[in-house]
Motif scaffolding. Structure first.
Motif, PDB file in Angstrom:
ATOM      1  N   PHE A 136      35.125 -22.702  19.378  1.00 34.90           N
ATOM      2  CA  PHE A 136      34.561 -24.048  19.387  1.00 34.90           C
ATOM      3  C   PHE A 136      33.455 -24.081  20.435  1.00 34.90           C
ATOM      4  O   PHE A 136      33.645 -23.611  21.563  1.00 34.90           O
ATOM      5  N   GLU A 137      32.318 -24.651  20.065  1.00 29.26           N
ATOM      6  CA  GLU A 137      31.207 -24.698  20.992  1.00 29.26           C
ATOM      7  C   GLU A 137      30.835 -26.139  21.343  1.00 29.26           C
ATOM      8  O   GLU A 137      31.175 -27.089  20.634  1.00 29.26           O
ATOM      9  N   ARG A 138      30.171 -26.284  22.459  1.00 30.99           N
ATOM     10  CA  ARG A 138      29.499 -27.533  22.783  1.00 30.99           C
ATOM     11  C   ARG A 138      28.118 -27.437  22.157  1.00 30.99           C
ATOM     12  O   ARG A 138      27.341 -26.551  22.508  1.00 30.99           O
ATOM     13  N   PRO A 139      27.778 -28.328  21.207  1.00 29.29           N
ATOM     14  CA  PRO A 139      26.469 -28.218  20.558  1.00 29.29           C
ATOM     15  C   PRO A 139      25.333 -28.275  21.574  1.00 29.29           C
ATOM     16  O   PRO A 139      25.481 -28.807  22.680  1.00 29.29           O
ATOM     17  N   LEU A 140      24.187 -27.734  21.197  1.00 24.25           N
ATOM     18  CA  LEU A 140      23.002 -27.801  22.039  1.00 24.25           C
ATOM     19  C   LEU A 140      22.753 -29.260  22.406  1.00 24.25           C
ATOM     20  O   LEU A 140      22.669 -30.126  21.530  1.00 24.25           O
ATOM     21  N   PRO A 141      22.660 -29.588  23.692  1.00 21.13           N
ATOM     22  CA  PRO A 141      22.534 -30.998  24.100  1.00 21.13           C
ATOM     23  C   PRO A 141      21.342 -31.694  23.459  1.00 21.13           C
ATOM     24  O   PRO A 141      20.272 -31.105  23.274  1.00 21.13           O
ATOM     25  N   LEU A 142      21.544 -32.950  23.138  1.00 23.14           N
ATOM     26  CA  LEU A 142      20.484 -33.763  22.562  1.00 23.14           C
ATOM     27  C   LEU A 142      19.466 -34.143  23.641  1.00 23.14           C
ATOM     28  O   LEU A 142      19.805 -34.288  24.813  1.00 23.14           O
ATOM     29  N   SER A 143      18.227 -34.337  23.199  1.00 22.93           N
ATOM     30  CA  SER A 143      17.157 -34.741  24.106  1.00 22.93           C
ATOM     31  C   SER A 143      15.968 -35.180  23.261  1.00 22.93           C
ATOM     32  O   SER A 143      16.010 -35.118  22.025  1.00 22.93           O
ATOM     33  N   ASP A 144      14.903 -35.579  23.926  1.00 24.69           N
ATOM     34  CA  ASP A 144      13.682 -35.918  23.191  1.00 24.69           C
ATOM     35  C   ASP A 144      13.180 -34.729  22.381  1.00 24.69           C
ATOM     36  O   ASP A 144      12.572 -34.900  21.321  1.00 24.69           O
TER      37      ASP A 144
END
Length: 210
Positions: A136-144
């Protein structure tokens, strides 16, 4: 497929739900979203968060680096003479007791967490076996610059409610935490149930193929 949300739309939704449009609040929204992503990664297990990586064990090396954004290992197997050999997960004490001399080598049977960034393999691999790791991964963080990920595409309500939970202490509205927590829990359960149904279907299919 559920309605797709973007990072920019999520920022706007948080403003609207909170009914706050002042600069101090808006400046905190990226932090609320980052905390929400951490909450989801820690609490929610769904198909969209499972990833698979392949590699090769290093001969005579018992420590294996975990992939980037790893949160939890689902399974690990290697290939030996054309067959998949699944390693059994055990606690650190068990693995160390089973194979106390890490310089001794053999065909791997067990693995455990060594630290947050590494796994420990026992016996220490006696050859460079190819492996596949599911996690299980932490998805690539959201940003602009990163407007969408699996959560915004398939479970946008999960992300919205988590962000609103994180916003309430700043807003000094603790009485609303329970409201958004209930909505978050319901969305998280839906994601988990979908994953469980898929896993059950896979098990049934495996039984029929035997």
């Amino acid at each position: 497929m559920a309605a797709t949300m973007t990072y920019s739309q999520l920022v706007e939704d948080v403003k609207q739900y909170a009914e706050r449009f002042d600069h101090p609040f808006i400046a905190q929204i990226p932090r609320f979203i980052a905390l929400a992503e951490n909450r989801i990664a820690a609490e929610v297990r769904g198909l969209g968060y499972i990833r698979y990586v392949t590699g090769t064990f290093t001969q005579n090396e018992s420590v294996l680096a975990k992939p980037a954004r790893w949160r939890e290992t689902c399974g690990l197997f290697y290939t030996f003479e054309g067959n998949a050999v699944f390693l059994k997960q055990r606690g650190y004490s068990y693995v160390r007791s089973y194979w106390p001399n890490k310089t001794a080598v053999g065909e791997p049977e067990y693995y455990c967490d060594y630290d947050y960034e590494h796994l420990l393999i026992a016996p220490t691999p006696d050859a460079a076996y190819p492996f596949e790791l599911a996690f299980f991964e932490r998805p690539l963080p959201l940003s602009d610059d990163n407007q969408i990920n699996w959560t915004t595409q398939y479970a946008p309500q999960l992300l919205l409610y988590a962000a609103l939970i994180e916003a309430q202490p700043f807003l000094k509205r603790p009485e609303r935490i329970a409201e958004f927590q209930g909505l978050f829990d319901r969305a998280a359960t839906a994601v988990a149930n979908e994953a469980q149904r898929r896993l059950e279907n896979d098990r049934v299919g495996d039984q029929h193929r035997r």
